[in-house]
Design a protein around this motif. Structure first.
Motif, PDB file in Angstrom:
ATOM      1  N   TYR A   1      12.186  10.229  26.087  1.00 37.84           N
ATOM      2  CA  TYR A   1      10.939   9.813  25.443  1.00 37.84           C
ATOM      3  C   TYR A   1       9.997   9.024  26.351  1.00 37.84           C
ATOM      4  O   TYR A   1       8.832   8.841  26.018  1.00 37.84           O
ATOM      5  N   GLY A   2      10.493   8.493  27.466  1.00 36.34           N
ATOM      6  CA  GLY A   2       9.667   7.651  28.320  1.00 36.34           C
ATOM      7  C   GLY A   2       9.691   6.191  27.927  1.00 36.34           C
ATOM      8  O   GLY A   2       9.186   5.336  28.650  1.00 36.34           O
ATOM      9  N   TYR A   3      10.261   5.890  26.779  1.00 33.87           N
ATOM     10  CA  TYR A   3      10.418   4.514  26.297  1.00 33.87           C
ATOM     11  C   TYR A   3      11.443   4.548  25.174  1.00 33.87           C
ATOM     12  O   TYR A   3      11.995   5.613  24.856  1.00 33.87           O
ATOM     13  N   TYR A   4      11.719   3.413  24.559  1.00 34.17           N
ATOM     14  CA  TYR A   4      12.716   3.347  23.492  1.00 34.17           C
ATOM     15  C   TYR A   4      11.989   3.256  22.154  1.00 34.17           C
ATOM     16  O   TYR A   4      11.570   2.182  21.743  1.00 34.17           O
TER      17      TYR A   4
ATOM     18  N   LEU B   1       4.196   5.400  23.322  1.00 34.38           N
ATOM     19  CA  LEU B   1       4.270   5.409  24.778  1.00 34.38           C
ATOM     20  C   LEU B   1       3.114   4.615  25.384  1.00 34.38           C
ATOM     21  O   LEU B   1       3.307   3.823  26.316  1.00 34.38           O
TER      22      LEU B   1
ATOM     23  N   THR C   1      19.343   9.641  28.412  1.00 37.45           N
ATOM     24  CA  THR C   1      18.995   8.322  27.893  1.00 37.45           C
ATOM     25  C   THR C   1      17.690   8.425  27.113  1.00 37.45           C
ATOM     26  O   THR C   1      16.942   9.407  27.221  1.00 37.45           O
ATOM     27  N   TRP C   2      17.401   7.388  26.339  1.00 37.78           N
ATOM     28  CA  TRP C   2      16.154   7.363  25.572  1.00 37.78           C
ATOM     29  C   TRP C   2      14.950   7.427  26.514  1.00 37.78           C
ATOM     30  O   TRP C   2      13.970   8.113  26.243  1.00 37.78           O
ATOM     31  N   GLY C   3      15.021   6.702  27.619  1.00 40.83           N
ATOM     32  CA  GLY C   3      13.914   6.710  28.565  1.00 40.83           C
ATOM     33  C   GLY C   3      13.701   8.066  29.194  1.00 40.83           C
ATOM     34  O   GLY C   3      12.569   8.488  29.431  1.00 40.83           O
ATOM     35  N   GLU C   4      14.799   8.778  29.472  1.00 39.65           N
ATOM     36  CA  GLU C   4      14.686  10.106  30.071  1.00 39.65           C
ATOM     37  C   GLU C   4      14.077  11.108  29.100  1.00 39.65           C
ATOM     38  O   GLU C   4      13.393  12.045  29.511  1.00 39.65           O
TER      39      GLU C   4
ATOM     40  N   PHE D   1       3.768   0.980  25.018  1.00 42.76           N
ATOM     41  CA  PHE D   1       4.747   0.551  26.016  1.00 42.76           C
ATOM     42  C   PHE D   1       4.077   0.376  27.375  1.00 42.76           C
ATOM     43  O   PHE D   1       4.326  -0.591  28.100  1.00 42.76           O
ATOM     44  N   TRP D   2       3.189   1.297  27.713  1.00 41.66           N
ATOM     45  CA  TRP D   2       2.475   1.196  28.981  1.00 41.66           C
ATOM     46  C   TRP D   2       1.554  -0.025  29.024  1.00 41.66           C
ATOM     47  O   TRP D   2       1.298  -0.570  30.094  1.00 41.66           O
TER      48      TRP D   2
END
Length: 369
Positions: free
Chosen positions: A327-330, A345, A322-325, A348-349
């Protein structure tokens, strides 16, 4: 233990004082312009100063704002076909931009001066479009000194544009730092001017102190235009005002080192995630980093596991994860550079911290290691 990763050279991020201070005749010209403006707009100037002080001392909680029709504006001192317009705004979380004495509560007040080619009979609110009438730096500084008064203007700086120092321009940017009581302050020697309105192309120019401010004149003569921060430097920060983050990538997947370095450098910038966010360590094992951080005012430690993509993975969307897996975000766009990924990132945080946290709270008995 660190692996040799270092933040970007701080000298590239801290503006230096620009050459080209005003001459004695130019300083006299500034005084004459300020006198002209004060004489022409006493009521507007008083209201402007009162509102600046109210907003600074109330930490922005006042609903009393100056309307567009109340802005300080009028004909230039020597050319009635040019309308000079002064606008003020405030930069949030100024204490993230440098090292200040504890409990200071600094606020950076922007003062922008623009020249517009408008005849005296033109309505004062017609300020659509970019400034189009160059004015001398002495004209701009005179309006600033009149607007702020000598008490504040003595501590002000001009910063960040593409012209030669002291040359004419259609727009100028000035700023002054006020503490929580609205008393003026010199900028700290590690103040990051580039985070106010972008990179400062020609450095920063300190405005001269007025003739009656002998104490400040003496300080500037002996120590220069910045306040020394070594006496009250936060031990959790470096001398250039960035967070001290313990970084370890000894067991890293080699393909992730560039993106990991970009993230480590980004996290060292104070306030880049949240003004309460204090990163402590970032350790990379294989392709996953573990971030340990605190939030100001809380003793709790937080652990967050962060996927670190390789540079080839930043160029194409994921196919098996998945994108989260990955990149950590989309990310909103692909491809990305390592710096763009790290910046996205952290953004997003910012939202995650605003509404809760990143990762999990560490159990009190687990220790700090």
């Amino acid at each position: 233990m660190t692996d040799g990763i270092r933040p970007n050279d701080p000298s590239s991020l801290r503006a230096v004082i620009a050459p080209g201070d005003l001459t004695a005749s130019q300083i006299e010209d500034v005084r004459m312009v300020a006198q002209f403006v004060r004489r022409s707009h006493p009521v507007v100037i008083t209201r402007l100063r009162n509102r600046i002080e109210l907003l600074v001392t109330s930490r922005g909680r006042s609903d009393d704002r100056l309307g567009p029709h109340e802005r300080l504006q009028g004909p230039a001192s020597r050319d009635e076909t040019i309308r000079v317009v002064v606008a003020c705004s405030f930069h949030p979380y100024t204490d993230d931009l440098g090292t200040f004495p504890p409990e200071t509560g600094p606020v950076f007040v922007r003062v922008r001066v623009a020249g517009r080619r408008l005849p005296p009979t033109e309505p004062p609110l017609r300020t659509i479009g970019p400034p189009d009438a160059p004015i001398p730096v002495t004209e701009a500084e005179g309006w600033v000194r009149a607007a702020l008064g000598d008490r504040w203007a003595d501590y002000a700086y001009e910063y960040g544009d593409g012209r030669e120092p002291t040359a004419s321009a259609a727009a100028f940017r000035f700023g002054v730092i006020l503490d929580r009581t609205a008393a003026p302050m010199l900028a700290p020697d590690n103040f990051d001017w580039s985070r106010i309105d972008g990179p400062t192309e020609n450095g920063v120019r300190k405005l001269a102190a007025s003739a009656g401010n002998a104490v400040l004149q003496q300080y500037l003569s002996e120590f220069g235009p910045y306040a020394a921060t070594s006496r009250y430097l936060d031990p959790s920060t470096t001398p250039d005002g960035r967070w001290r983050v313990r970084v370890d990538s000894r067991n890293a997947d080699p393909g992730t080192l560039d993106t990991f370095t970009a993230l480590a450098n980004r996290l060292r910038i104070r306030g880049v995630v949240d003004t309460r966010f204090v990163p402590l360590s970032l350790d990379l094992e294989g392709r996953t980093a573990n971030l340990v951080y605190q939030l100001t005012g809380s003793p709790a430690l937080y652990d967050a596991h962060v996927p670190i993509p390789t540079e080839p993975e930043l160029r194409v969307p994921p196919t098996d994860r998945t994108w989260g897996e990955q990149y950590g975000y989309y990310p909103p766009v692909i491809p990305l550079t390592a710096e763009q990924w790290a910046s996205g990132l952290c953004a997003f945080w910012t939202e995650m911290v605003a509404y809760g946290r990143i990762g999990d709270v560490r159990a009190p008995w687990a220790g700090r290691g």
